[in-house]
Design a protein around this motif. Sequence first.
Motif, PDB file in Angstrom:
ATOM      1  N   ARG A  29       7.400  -0.303  -4.446  1.00  0.00           N
ATOM      2  CA  ARG A  29       6.269   0.021  -5.296  1.00  0.00           C
ATOM      3  C   ARG A  29       6.723   1.203  -6.129  1.00  0.00           C
ATOM      4  O   ARG A  29       7.047   2.261  -5.601  1.00  0.00           O
ATOM      5  N   ALA A  68       0.851  -1.187   0.000  1.00  0.00           N
ATOM      6  CA  ALA A  68       0.000   0.000   0.000  1.00  0.00           C
ATOM      7  C   ALA A  68       0.883   1.231   0.000  1.00  0.00           C
ATOM      8  O   ALA A  68       1.946   1.226   0.603  1.00  0.00           O
ATOM      9  N   PRO A  69       0.459   2.287  -0.693  1.00  0.00           N
ATOM     10  CA  PRO A  69       1.239   3.519  -0.621  1.00  0.00           C
ATOM     11  C   PRO A  69       1.280   4.006   0.830  1.00  0.00           C
ATOM     12  O   PRO A  69       0.288   3.867   1.548  1.00  0.00           O
ATOM     13  N   VAL A  70       2.424   4.515   1.230  1.00  0.00           N
ATOM     14  CA  VAL A  70       2.540   5.007   2.603  1.00  0.00           C
ATOM     15  C   VAL A  70       1.751   6.300   2.723  1.00  0.00           C
ATOM     16  O   VAL A  70       1.857   7.195   1.899  1.00  0.00           O
ATOM     17  N   VAL A  71       0.915   6.378   3.721  1.00  0.00           N
ATOM     18  CA  VAL A  71       0.090   7.580   3.897  1.00  0.00           C
ATOM     19  C   VAL A  71       0.846   8.562   4.779  1.00  0.00           C
ATOM     20  O   VAL A  71       1.305   8.218   5.866  1.00  0.00           O
ATOM     21  N   ALA A  76       7.383   7.976  -1.850  1.00  0.00           N
ATOM     22  CA  ALA A  76       7.529   8.604  -0.537  1.00  0.00           C
ATOM     23  C   ALA A  76       8.981   8.969  -0.254  1.00  0.00           C
ATOM     24  O   ALA A  76       9.267   9.699   0.691  1.00  0.00           O
ATOM     25  N   ASP A 109       7.778   2.520  -0.615  1.00  0.00           N
ATOM     26  CA  ASP A 109       6.985   3.254  -1.582  1.00  0.00           C
ATOM     27  C   ASP A 109       7.905   4.275  -2.238  1.00  0.00           C
ATOM     28  O   ASP A 109       8.332   5.232  -1.597  1.00  0.00           O
ATOM     29  N   GLU A 122       5.042   5.512  14.970  1.00  0.00           N
ATOM     30  CA  GLU A 122       5.390   6.096  13.672  1.00  0.00           C
ATOM     31  C   GLU A 122       5.219   7.618  13.639  1.00  0.00           C
ATOM     32  O   GLU A 122       6.146   8.355  13.318  1.00  0.00           O
ATOM     33  N   VAL A 139       7.949   8.768   6.162  1.00  0.00           N
ATOM     34  CA  VAL A 139       7.773   7.328   6.351  1.00  0.00           C
ATOM     35  C   VAL A 139       7.863   6.732   4.963  1.00  0.00           C
ATOM     36  O   VAL A 139       7.109   7.115   4.072  1.00  0.00           O
ATOM     37  N   ILE A 140       8.815   5.831   4.728  1.00  0.00           N
ATOM     38  CA  ILE A 140       9.014   5.352   3.355  1.00  0.00           C
ATOM     39  C   ILE A 140       8.614   3.901   3.156  1.00  0.00           C
ATOM     40  O   ILE A 140       8.603   3.421   2.028  1.00  0.00           O
ATOM     41  N   GLY A 141       8.312   3.184   4.224  1.00  0.00           N
ATOM     42  CA  GLY A 141       7.943   1.793   3.992  1.00  0.00           C
ATOM     43  C   GLY A 141       7.617   1.061   5.272  1.00  0.00           C
ATOM     44  O   GLY A 141       7.600   1.646   6.359  1.00  0.00           O
ATOM     45  N   THR A 142       7.343  -0.237   5.105  1.00  0.00           N
ATOM     46  CA  THR A 142       6.990  -1.075   6.250  1.00  0.00           C
ATOM     47  C   THR A 142       7.770  -2.382   6.192  1.00  0.00           C
ATOM     48  O   THR A 142       8.241  -2.791   5.137  1.00  0.00           O
TER      49      THR A 142
END
Lengths: 383, 364
Positions: free
Chosen positions: B343, A375-378, B274, B271, B310, B328-331
Amino acid sequence: MKYVDEYRDSNLASRIASEIARLSDGRQLKFMEVCGGHTHTIYKHGIEDILPPNIDLIHGPGCPVCVLPMGRVDDAIAIAHTDNVIFTTFGDMMRVPGSHGSLLDAKAEGADVRFVYSPLDALKLARQYPERQVVFFAIGFETTAPSTAVTLLRARAEKVKNFSIFCNHVTIIPAIKAILDSPDLRLDGFVGPGHVTMVIGLRPYTFIAQQHRKPIVVAGFEPLDIIQSVHMLVQQISSGRSEVENQYVRVVRPEGNVKALEAMAMTMELRPFFEWRGLGFITQSALKLRPEFAEWDAELRFEVPGLRVADPKACQCGEVLKGVIKPWECKVFGTACTPETPIGTCMVSPEGACAAYFSYGRFSMASERSRLKIAPVVQTQGM
Amino acid sequence: MELQSSQSDEVLAKIERSRQARRHKFYLRDEHVTLSHGSGGKATHNLIEGIFAPAFANVVLDRMEDAAQLTLGGLRLAFTTDSYVVNPLFFAGGDIGQLAVHGTINDLAMAGADPLYLSVGMILEEGFPMESLRRIVTSMAQAARDAGVLIVTGDTKVVQRGKADGIFINTAGVGTVRAAAELGQTQVRTGDRVLLSGAVGDHGVAIMLAREELDIETDVQSDSAPLHTLVASLLDNVGGAIHCFRDPTRGGIATALNEIALSAELSIALDEQAIPVHAGVRGACEILGLDPLTIANEGKLLAIVAPEAEQQALKVMRAHPLGKEAMVIGTVQAEPAGMVFLRTDIGGTRVLDMLVGDPLPRIC
């Protein structure tokens, strides 16, 4: 960023992709992108994820590093090891394996190998070190050949005597012919090479459309360029046309770059034949320096072994280049042959189909993808 | 290009085997040291795992973090060293001296330590201009003063002309580890968020453009900066929620995140849109065919934080002068373990691998 972001609009991309899906109506279509630059864009941006599954992109022989046979790399290394030589090359040639190591290895063994961004930089080195012999390893299609030509003209005008060119320039049209004549391949059309066409113009492709009845669309190098080109190919097919079309109108003129072609014609001529890695010997497919420029021809100035070296048995770069097999179908792909320890050239250059697939390829997560959602980071605040 | 499912499984199995093999075994086949071994990417990794790690193996080293963690008389110390061979010596936004101070401070900071003392070793080439040396040393002293660390010991060697490139600097540093800090790549958990303190690629591109062979004009400056106050601020405010810090130097965030994914045996999903990249860096990378994610930074940090912290961590970062552009660029995800993927801007996905080879040698 201006002139870049416009070509990476994901909404527009998925709109065109659904139009491609509608027009092609589930029909399996195989298009070859001839140019390695396109292969790189396709993987870097994950374009295959966006195109409908019935569109198959085959990665063609348009990566100049990948089609260079091993024997020529050995010749380059032999020149680099010659006393008093500064051997210059583009960065991605450094790691290409010859039969006994790469130029990077030669450098570690003491050869003076330097990488440059342009042959003019090599000429600058020659002026800077008049007591040394500076050699430029010229590779590439019609995209880079003009800059080699201009450098030669300048070397002659400025009477730079300690400079020479090891010429390995190749031409794209004979390679496309060889692919079209190859019995084991069925293609529905071509995504044409944008930068090459900027030099040679659209006319040389006429035979593809008229004799072979295949559509070709010359494309730019941004994601939307490629997606739009595929759309144009599908449009041609669905209306029963096979034409030469130009998607890259912001750069490519129909007549090409006449000045660049003139510079090439003044300095270089066709070789009777030249070996292409994986494709074998193709007649009139490469360039050498004209006799008037013999003084600057490294092949005449230095002793080169000039041996033909068979490709490693396990390596299937040839079949990959012709699009007969996919990179992952090669026996050594991802196991013995990786970007750190490449066996075949397709794994070396970032434009090579195998390296692109290995670094950017999606298959390592293909089976995961269904349950793997990124998912795109919000962000709560804008940047 | 859809794969048949049986074929796809076979390919996946093959790649997985190869990746597993690469993770646990290191085949150092090279007969010579090449520049790739200094790139900070895969070849460096292989060199360390193939030669240094087995020879020097011990419990402290084996953790393979930016700084060693030692406990002496009840006091937790971080100890690290780094050498600087950057070419050119002076570049937009910094010089080799400042870099040598900041780099070692940052290695200590990433361990959650307050840097205290540095050593400086100089290798000078015969003929090196005294004026340049003075400039470099002044810059080092200034950087140390600004960061509140003391240079307490040193060494000088001079080698014959041609045996070194002007000046090489080694610094080592010690600092005390903050009580709250339980940091490390193995502390990373599924669901964690990846925070980046600012735009990537500035240092590498500034160095590249400072070399004269490229006539590209931009306003790109090296981001060289000491990160310990940003780290302290994060530890003070969101302490226990922070699982890992990394400063993405050579090899860029691509390499740093791959190393985290490998040692945590987890996956990191980013992402691309981001990730902040300054326009000058993007432009230069587009022209030169480089990926800003693999380019070095000297004043940025990656923080892996628990999901519930976060927003708080992001707020703390953005309140600090070095974290204004934090994102915040990712998880962190469970699968596919050991891999980083992205992505892309256009909505596709791709694997983001470690840097292979070296697009720009001698950047630090």
